[in-house]
Design an enzyme around this catalytic site. Structure first.
Site, mmCIF file in Angstrom:
data_model
loop_
_atom_site.group_PDB
_atom_site.id
_atom_site.type_symbol
_atom_site.label_atom_id
_atom_site.label_comp_id
_atom_site.label_asym_id
_atom_site.label_seq_id
_atom_site.Cartn_x
_atom_site.Cartn_y
_atom_site.Cartn_z
ATOM 1 N N ASP A 259 1.027 -1.159 0.340
ATOM 2 C CA ASP A 259 -0.136 0.141 0.146
ATOM 3 C C ASP A 259 0.772 1.029 -0.050
ATOM 4 O O ASP A 259 1.950 1.607 0.676
ATOM 5 C CB ASP A 259 -1.689 0.007 1.742
ATOM 6 C CG ASP A 259 -1.868 1.532 1.314
ATOM 7 O OD1 ASP A 259 -2.666 1.312 0.889
ATOM 8 O OD2 ASP A 259 -1.407 2.112 2.736
ATOM 9 N N GLU A 296 1.682 -0.407 -4.717
ATOM 10 C CA GLU A 296 0.236 0.591 -5.100
ATOM 11 C C GLU A 296 0.883 1.983 -5.296
ATOM 12 O O GLU A 296 1.953 2.571 -3.944
ATOM 13 C CB GLU A 296 -0.509 0.630 -4.411
ATOM 14 C CG GLU A 296 -1.834 1.198 -4.716
ATOM 15 C CD GLU A 296 -2.324 2.496 -3.561
ATOM 16 O OE1 GLU A 296 -2.674 3.192 -3.869
ATOM 17 O OE2 GLU A 296 -1.213 2.303 -2.644
#
Length: 606
Positions: A259, A296
């Site tokens: 993330d 990401e």
């Protein structure tokens, strides 16, 4: 070196915790009977001991300097939540039945992102298992779980996790997650886990009490950054690397989505992402199968996925936000916030060709040059989507594309993603046009923190130039509204859209030119004034040609298809897809002129 409570069998357990600046650290057993056991320190600041009479299920804390008592930072289980005692777990009791499982190659992945708490009414890992046949029937072969590390309360997106080794207790904990992964592998479905290594959640976050896990040198959107390059950082780096290996080793997870990797700050000679990639590559070699790391990030920095041989970090997949933003703005016309950088059909054509749109180009939103070319990286190293949790949930009302664009435009979004050469990701419910919103939600117990989150969300939306008050993130009602309405999948236009997605996935898998992931075997162009995107892909003698009209007006076009006869594969205006009825010929020659109705596409093959 395993962290946490490593159960050795026969009621013996080794405890290890990193706390380099404390004078004393003791193990405080609170059940089944209370005990206080001093730990021994090594030169690197790890405190450890092996204790007898510790059955699985034993609850414990660590006591720091004879006064501060907190759960284990590397707790495997928090049955009483983020403030309660940690629990000793025997990781060897589960009987795995996935010995024949093989890693799915990147170029074959079709990913389905889901939130455990809202995917089913039960909101548990095990409740997902009965839905796997539905996903298989659709054509999905990988699910991506939003973060499941222990967070406060029983409802949260997961990005407030504070115990990175503990599977959320309200989802079913260790046992429930293992049963889900085991079932997925038996069904031929890979499991990707969203791992958050850029920040810890605020409530129940006692990490700083144990050691210098944070640094004031950098700031993230969530506060101080995690310490990957300052004094004592090796203990932090080891904590994160061991955590990644823990999920891959003990839970058979196939890949980690990292993330907000752009908020993982490290100016050291060896970036933590590279060290993580090295360790996962070594683990893959030991296990005889590949495990993936997916970053990401919106940095448009191909260095993350390039090999070490050319100065890269060696990760496997790069998120491609540019692709999403191009689709979204072409379909919706939105131009606020970061969307002001997009909106042209030509940008989508460039993303088809090169992945990134901004390749050291001026970004009006950032007010600087941004990105770099990734043309040297194969398409299967990029993941694309028209919707995901962030792009929906960070809207003021959490609207999906279903409520923002027409039914015909939903079909265009599906085709644009699934006919691309990249790894496609669908967000849960997208495949049948789920109308329920997906909003941000929490269930904190600290009233001051709840109010701070409310104010923070409001400020975020104001910065995005959105008027109005955001919904109450603490509300149970908001969470309930995000539950999927599975019955719609069998009804009317929802059923037709589901079948449309299924058909696109089948074509993606069965047509040689669509199966090939190679930039040298495709071309993509557009006619900007008509909002017409067209691309051709080929493999040996087989070719496909696709025309996508994003305009709300009819568009005529004469493709240059010399020497070939083309046969129609799919037409979004066919009545079977609830279209207006096709006026596109079944076959094309080099002299054919096509008139596409508004918001439609057609796919041909030779």
């Amino acid at each position: 070196m395993k962290l946490g409570a490593n159960y050795l069998g026969e009621n013996r357990c080794e405890f290890r915790v990193w706390s380099p600046l404390r004078e004393t650290v003791s193990l405080k057993i609170v059940s089944p009977e209370e005990r206080l056991i001093p730990l021994e320190r090594d030169q690197q600041g790890y405190w450890s001991t092996t204790v007898e009479n510790i059955p699985p299920g034993t609850r414990y804390f660590y006591q720091l300097d004879h006064q501060f008592t907190h759960p284990d930072p590397a707790s495997y289980s928090q049955p009483e939540g983020v403030h309660g005692a940690s629990e000793v777990i025997d990781q060897n009791t589960f009987v795995w039945q996935d010995q024949d499982w093989k890693t799915i190659p990147l170029d074959q992945l079709i990913v389905y992102e889901l939130h455990v708490g809202t995917f089913t009414p039960e909101g548990t890992f095990e409740a997902i298992i009965p839905r796997l046949p539905d996903l298989l029937e659709l054509g999905i072969n990988a699910i991506e779980l939003m973060p499941i590390a222990q967070f406060p309360g029983d409802r949260n997106w997961g990005y407030d996790g504070v115990y990175l080794y503990a599977a959320q207790n309200s989802y079913g904990g260790v046992e429930g997650l293992k049963r889900l992964v085991n079932a997925c592998h038996q069904h031929g479905v890979a499991v990707i886990l969203d791992a958050v290594y850029n920040h810890f959640g605020p409530e129940g976050n006692y990490m700083a009490e144990f050691g210098p896990y944070f640094t004031e040198r950098y700031r993230t959107a969530w506060g101080f950054a995690i310490n990957y390059d300052q004094a004592y950082c090796q203990g932090v780096r080891d904590f994160v690397i061991e955590n990644a290996l823990y999920w891959l080793r003990d839970f058979h997870i196939d890949a980690l989505r990292l993330d907000a990797a752009d908020n993982i700050f490290d100016l050291g000679a060896k970036h933590i992402l590279q060290e993580l990639a090295d360790n996962v590559a070594e683990f893959s070699q030991q296990q005889g199968r590949k495990f993936y790391l997916m970053a990401e990030t919106d940095l448009n920095d191909a260095r993350l996925i390039r090999s070490k041989a050319v100065g890269g970090y060696g990760l496997d997949v790069h998120w491609c936000d540019d692709f999403h933003h191009a689709i979204h703005t072409v379909l919706t016309g939105e131009d606020i916030g970061y969307y002001k950088d997009y909106g042209r059909c030509e940008q989508l054509a460039k993303s088809y060709r090169e992945s990134f749109i901004y390749t050291w180009d001026y970004s009006p939103n950032r007010k600087r040059l941004h990105g770099q070319s990734a043309k040297d990286c194969p398409p299967y190293q990029f993941l694309v989507f028209s919707q995901n949790h962030d792009q929906i949930g960070n809207r003021l009302l959490g609207e999906r594309l279903t409520t923002l664009v027409s039914y015909e435009a939903l079909k265009l979004a599906a085709a644009t993603v699934l006919l691309s050469p990249y790894i496609p990701l669908l967000f849960m419910g997208e495949e049948y046009g789920e109308p329920a919103p997906f909003q941000y939600f929490i269930s904190h117990s600290d009233q001051d923190l709840i109010e701070a989150v409310r104010k923070g969300r409001k400020a975020d939306f104001e910065a995005f130039h959105l008027a109005g008050d955001p919904l109450d993130v603490q509300s149970q009602e908001i969470f309930d509204q995000c539950q999927l309405n599975w019955h719609l999948k069998q009804e009317g236009k929802h059923k037709i859209l589901w079948e449309f997605y299924q058909t696109l996935i089948r074509l993606r898998r069965s047509i040689p030119a669509l199966k090939l992931r190679d930039r040298n075997h495709q071309e993509a162009q557009c006619i900007e004034e008509n909002k017409l995107l067209y691309f051709r892909r080929w493999f040996e003698d087989q070719q496909v040609f696709c025309l996508i009209n994003f305009s709300k007006n009819p568009v005529s076009y004469s493709p240059n298809l010399i020497g070939k006869t083309w046969h129609k594969l799919l037409d979004s205006t066919d009545e079977k897809w609830m279209g207006s009825g096709s006026n596109i010929p079944e076959t094309l020659t080099d002299t054919s002129e096509l008139t596409l109705v508004p918001e439609s596409f057609v796919l041909y093959e030779t």
